[in-house]
Design a protein around this motif. Structure first.
Motif, PDB file in Angstrom:
ATOM      1  N   GLU A  35       0.814  -1.210   0.000  1.00  0.00           N
ATOM      2  CA  GLU A  35       0.000   0.000   0.000  1.00  0.00           C
ATOM      3  C   GLU A  35       0.854   1.269   0.000  1.00  0.00           C
ATOM      4  OE1 GLU A  35      -2.793  -2.971   2.328  1.00  0.00           O
ATOM      5  OE2 GLU A  35      -1.461  -1.630   3.430  1.00  0.00           O
ATOM      6  N   GLY A  36       2.121   1.115   0.333  1.00  0.00           N
ATOM      7  CA  GLY A  36       3.013   2.263   0.367  1.00  0.00           C
ATOM      8  C   GLY A  36       4.395   1.911  -0.132  1.00  0.00           C
ATOM      9  N   LEU A  37       5.160   2.944  -0.468  1.00  0.00           N
ATOM     10  CA  LEU A  37       6.568   2.785  -0.844  1.00  0.00           C
ATOM     11  C   LEU A  37       7.407   3.701   0.030  1.00  0.00           C
ATOM     12  CD1 LEU A  37       6.573   2.692  -4.763  1.00  0.00           C
ATOM     13  CD2 LEU A  37       6.581   0.771  -3.159  1.00  0.00           C
ATOM     14  N   GLU A  38       8.314   3.102   0.752  1.00  0.00           N
ATOM     15  CA  GLU A  38       9.239   3.854   1.590  1.00  0.00           C
ATOM     16  C   GLU A  38      10.360   4.390   0.708  1.00  0.00           C
ATOM     17  OE1 GLU A  38      12.357   2.297   4.836  1.00  0.00           O
ATOM     18  OE2 GLU A  38      10.296   1.620   5.131  1.00  0.00           O
ATOM     19  N   MET A  39      10.846   5.574   1.015  1.00  0.00           N
ATOM     20  CA  MET A  39      11.913   6.200   0.238  1.00  0.00           C
ATOM     21  C   MET A  39      13.198   6.299   1.062  1.00  0.00           C
ATOM     22  SD  MET A  39      10.877   7.101  -2.889  1.00  0.00           S
ATOM     23  CE  MET A  39       9.793   5.694  -3.147  1.00  0.00           C
ATOM     24  N   TYR A  40      14.309   6.542   0.354  1.00  0.00           N
ATOM     25  CA  TYR A  40      15.630   6.722   0.966  1.00  0.00           C
ATOM     26  C   TYR A  40      16.224   7.999   0.406  1.00  0.00           C
ATOM     27  CZ  TYR A  40      20.634   5.789   1.858  1.00  0.00           C
ATOM     28  OH  TYR A  40      21.950   5.881   2.249  1.00  0.00           O
ATOM     29  N   GLU A  41      16.882   8.767   1.246  1.00  0.00           N
ATOM     30  CA  GLU A  41      17.397  10.068   0.832  1.00  0.00           C
ATOM     31  C   GLU A  41      18.360   9.966  -0.344  1.00  0.00           C
ATOM     32  OE1 GLU A  41      19.570  11.846   4.047  1.00  0.00           O
ATOM     33  OE2 GLU A  41      20.789  10.066   4.406  1.00  0.00           O
ATOM     34  N   GLY A  42      19.044   8.838  -0.481  1.00  0.00           N
ATOM     35  CA  GLY A  42      19.984   8.657  -1.571  1.00  0.00           C
ATOM     36  C   GLY A  42      19.351   8.405  -2.919  1.00  0.00           C
ATOM     37  N   PHE A  43      18.009   8.225  -2.949  1.00  0.00           N
ATOM     38  CA  PHE A  43      17.315   7.976  -4.215  1.00  0.00           C
ATOM     39  C   PHE A  43      17.137   9.240  -5.038  1.00  0.00           C
ATOM     40  CE2 PHE A  43      14.718   4.113  -2.477  1.00  0.00           C
ATOM     41  CZ  PHE A  43      15.876   3.363  -2.440  1.00  0.00           C
ATOM     42  N   PHE A  44      17.235  10.409  -4.391  1.00  0.00           N
ATOM     43  CA  PHE A  44      16.878  11.663  -5.048  1.00  0.00           C
ATOM     44  C   PHE A  44      18.037  12.196  -5.890  1.00  0.00           C
ATOM     45  CE2 PHE A  44      14.467  12.321  -0.829  1.00  0.00           C
ATOM     46  CZ  PHE A  44      13.477  11.445  -1.224  1.00  0.00           C
ATOM     47  N   THR A  45      17.750  12.597  -7.104  1.00  0.00           N
ATOM     48  CA  THR A  45      18.767  13.245  -7.938  1.00  0.00           C
ATOM     49  C   THR A  45      18.729  14.760  -7.786  1.00  0.00           C
ATOM     50  OG1 THR A  45      17.264  13.267  -9.846  1.00  0.00           O
ATOM     51  CG2 THR A  45      18.752  11.375  -9.629  1.00  0.00           C
ATOM     52  N   SER A  46      17.714  15.254  -7.093  1.00  0.00           N
ATOM     53  CA  SER A  46      17.583  16.677  -6.823  1.00  0.00           C
ATOM     54  C   SER A  46      16.741  16.851  -5.567  1.00  0.00           C
ATOM     55  CB  SER A  46      16.907  17.387  -8.004  1.00  0.00           C
ATOM     56  OG  SER A  46      16.552  18.720  -7.661  1.00  0.00           O
ATOM     57  N   LEU A  47      16.949  17.960  -4.876  1.00  0.00           N
ATOM     58  CA  LEU A  47      16.112  18.290  -3.721  1.00  0.00           C
ATOM     59  C   LEU A  47      15.210  19.492  -4.015  1.00  0.00           C
ATOM     60  CD1 LEU A  47      18.633  17.799  -0.757  1.00  0.00           C
ATOM     61  CD2 LEU A  47      16.988  16.158  -1.702  1.00  0.00           C
ATOM     62  N   ASP A  48      15.179  19.913  -5.278  1.00  0.00           N
ATOM     63  CA  ASP A  48      14.314  21.021  -5.658  1.00  0.00           C
ATOM     64  C   ASP A  48      12.848  20.613  -5.516  1.00  0.00           C
ATOM     65  OD1 ASP A  48      16.530  22.513  -6.287  1.00  0.00           O
ATOM     66  OD2 ASP A  48      16.408  22.147  -8.448  1.00  0.00           O
ATOM     67  N   ASP A  49      12.024  21.566  -5.145  1.00  0.00           N
ATOM     68  CA  ASP A  49      10.611  21.276  -4.943  1.00  0.00           C
ATOM     69  C   ASP A  49       9.957  20.674  -6.179  1.00  0.00           C
ATOM     70  OD1 ASP A  49      10.811  22.176  -2.390  1.00  0.00           O
ATOM     71  OD2 ASP A  49       9.524  23.942  -2.635  1.00  0.00           O
ATOM     72  N   VAL A  87      22.469  18.316  11.039  1.00  0.00           N
ATOM     73  CA  VAL A  87      21.208  18.867  11.543  1.00  0.00           C
ATOM     74  C   VAL A  87      20.473  19.602  10.426  1.00  0.00           C
ATOM     75  CG1 VAL A  87      20.216  20.627  13.067  1.00  0.00           C
ATOM     76  CG2 VAL A  87      21.915  19.011  13.951  1.00  0.00           C
ATOM     77  N   HIS A  88      21.206  20.425   9.683  1.00  0.00           N
ATOM     78  CA  HIS A  88      20.593  21.184   8.586  1.00  0.00           C
ATOM     79  C   HIS A  88      20.005  20.245   7.540  1.00  0.00           C
ATOM     80  CE1 HIS A  88      20.023  24.383   5.645  1.00  0.00           C
ATOM     81  NE2 HIS A  88      20.620  23.610   4.756  1.00  0.00           N
ATOM     82  N   LYS A  89      20.734  19.186   7.207  1.00  0.00           N
ATOM     83  CA  LYS A  89      20.247  18.247   6.195  1.00  0.00           C
ATOM     84  C   LYS A  89      19.016  17.494   6.690  1.00  0.00           C
ATOM     85  CE  LYS A  89      21.561  14.391   3.220  1.00  0.00           C
ATOM     86  NZ  LYS A  89      22.623  13.422   2.837  1.00  0.00           N
ATOM     87  N   GLU A  90      19.028  17.052   7.962  1.00  0.00           N
ATOM     88  CA  GLU A  90      17.864  16.336   8.491  1.00  0.00           C
ATOM     89  C   GLU A  90      16.640  17.247   8.500  1.00  0.00           C
ATOM     90  OE1 GLU A  90      15.948  12.879  10.246  1.00  0.00           O
ATOM     91  OE2 GLU A  90      17.797  13.188   9.095  1.00  0.00           O
ATOM     92  N   ALA A  91      16.833  18.519   8.820  1.00  0.00           N
ATOM     93  CA  ALA A  91      15.719  19.462   8.799  1.00  0.00           C
ATOM     94  C   ALA A  91      15.148  19.577   7.390  1.00  0.00           C
ATOM     95  CB  ALA A  91      16.173  20.828   9.306  1.00  0.00           C
ATOM     96  N   ARG A  92      16.032  19.602   6.395  1.00  0.00           N
ATOM     97  CA  ARG A  92      15.561  19.671   5.007  1.00  0.00           C
ATOM     98  C   ARG A  92      14.817  18.397   4.626  1.00  0.00           C
ATOM     99  NH1 ARG A  92      19.205  21.512  -0.270  1.00  0.00           N
ATOM    100  NH2 ARG A  92      17.403  22.000  -1.611  1.00  0.00           N
ATOM    101  N   MET A  93      15.299  17.267   5.106  1.00  0.00           N
ATOM    102  CA  MET A  93      14.638  16.005   4.800  1.00  0.00           C
ATOM    103  C   MET A  93      13.263  15.899   5.476  1.00  0.00           C
ATOM    104  SD  MET A  93      16.343  14.394   2.614  1.00  0.00           S
ATOM    105  CE  MET A  93      17.844  14.998   1.819  1.00  0.00           C
ATOM    106  N   ILE A  94      13.114  16.526   6.613  1.00  0.00           N
ATOM    107  CA  ILE A  94      11.800  16.567   7.263  1.00  0.00           C
ATOM    108  C   ILE A  94      10.803  17.296   6.360  1.00  0.00           C
ATOM    109  CG2 ILE A  94      10.510  17.605   9.178  1.00  0.00           C
ATOM    110  CD1 ILE A  94      13.030  17.038  10.921  1.00  0.00           C
ATOM    111  N   ARG A  95      11.234  18.403   5.779  1.00  0.00           N
ATOM    112  CA  ARG A  95      10.358  19.155   4.873  1.00  0.00           C
ATOM    113  C   ARG A  95      10.013  18.318   3.634  1.00  0.00           C
ATOM    114  NH1 ARG A  95      14.433  22.952   6.460  1.00  0.00           N
ATOM    115  NH2 ARG A  95      13.589  24.435   7.992  1.00  0.00           N
TER     116      ARG A  95
END
Length: 299
Positions: A35-49, A87-95
């Protein structure tokens, strides 16, 4: 209880741009029955909205939710500037978790690496400070931080600082927040740590906010005691193999009974497929039988 999937089998291929993208994985996952797909921060090629929204649309368009984003902050680095960056990166990942998963989604948090020159007391102090720095961001976005009893991020040099149960519990108990902070429980990681997965779950059951489900099998002729290192952990020994969830060392009947008894309503994610997608599908089918056995429809 809802069921999601995480492609541990393709972690490096997707993270290192090895010919597979996270969008490929979304398409591959459609027949699994999750029912869901979990993601990993390393999957992203960009962090742009714009990219994150494209990914969110792809997940939803395939009929999935995004219950958890796996992040690996290193809050034990001896350099204060490096901890601040974590800390800064984790905060961005929360968003980003909010953009992908919406209210109540889990953003995983780790303690950091077990550096040889960082004492237990110093490491605990740094990790608590860092988590308390990102908690206001989690509250602002209505995201839950899930502290995992982890072994080692695949791109780290050293294992998890809070790998062992006693350190993990000291860290958990040092942070009283209950609404936006809890446990991302992984029974297989407890085995790798040389700990009892059931004992750990009993100690944290009321604070579990998400769970990974996989299983481990001992090669013929081995016992867990044979694999213990001098520090009491096992690590990823080649004699401790992956396989279909529910057919290995973990006592999932007891695990799900404990979770049911405390009224668990979160997600359980299959973190495997190391021997192919057929095993991942079989693992998801097993979780569905456990859900029918231990959880009411409202759970």
């Amino acid at each position: 209880m809802k069921i999601s999937a995480f492609p541990k089998c393709y972690l490096e291929e997707i993270s290192n741009e090895g010919g597979m993208t996270v969008f490929d994985w979304i398409e591959m996952a459609k027949p699994l029955g999750a029912e869901g797909l979990e993601m990993y921060e390393g999957f992203f090629t960009s962090l742009d909205d714009s990219y994150i929204r494209q990914l969110s649309d792809a997940i939803a368009g395939a009929g999935f939710a995004m219950p958890m984003l796996c992040c690996s902050p290193n809050f034990t680095h001896p350099d204060a500037d490096e901890r601040a960056k974590a800390v800064h990166k984790e905060a961005r990942m929360i968003r980003i978790t909010k953009l992908l998963g919406g209210d109540g989604a889990v953003c995983r948090v780790l303690s950091g690496q077990r550096y040889p020159n960082v004492s237990r007391e110093q490491g605990l102090q740094w990790v608590v400070e860092c988590i308390e720095e990102v908690l206001p961001v989690a509250r602002e976005h209505n995201i839950v931080l899930g502290l995992e009893n982890h072994y080692k991020d695949g791109f780290w040099q050293y294992p998890e600082f809070a790998q062992k149960m006693d350190v993990f519990l000291d860290l958990l108990n040092a942070i009283p927040e209950r609404e936006h902070f809890g446990v991302q429980y992984d029974p297989s990681n407890a085995i790798v740590a040389g700990d009892d997965p059931i004992a750990l779950l009993r100690a944290v059951a009321g604070r579990v906010v998400s769970m990974h489900a996989s299983d481990r099998f001992l090669s013929a002729g081995y016992t867990l005691e044979d694999l213990l290192d001098s520090d009491g952990t096992i690590g990823y020994s080649p004699a401790l193999q992956h396989g279909v969830t529910g057919q290995g060392l973990n006592d999932y009947d007891t695990i799900f009974q404990i979770l049911s008894d405390v009224g668990y309503t979160g997600w359980v994610s299959i973190e495997d497929g190391m021997n192919g997608m057929d095993e991942m599908r079989a693992s998801i089918d097993f979780l569905k039988t456990m859900r029918e056995k231990y959880f009411r429809p409202s759970q």
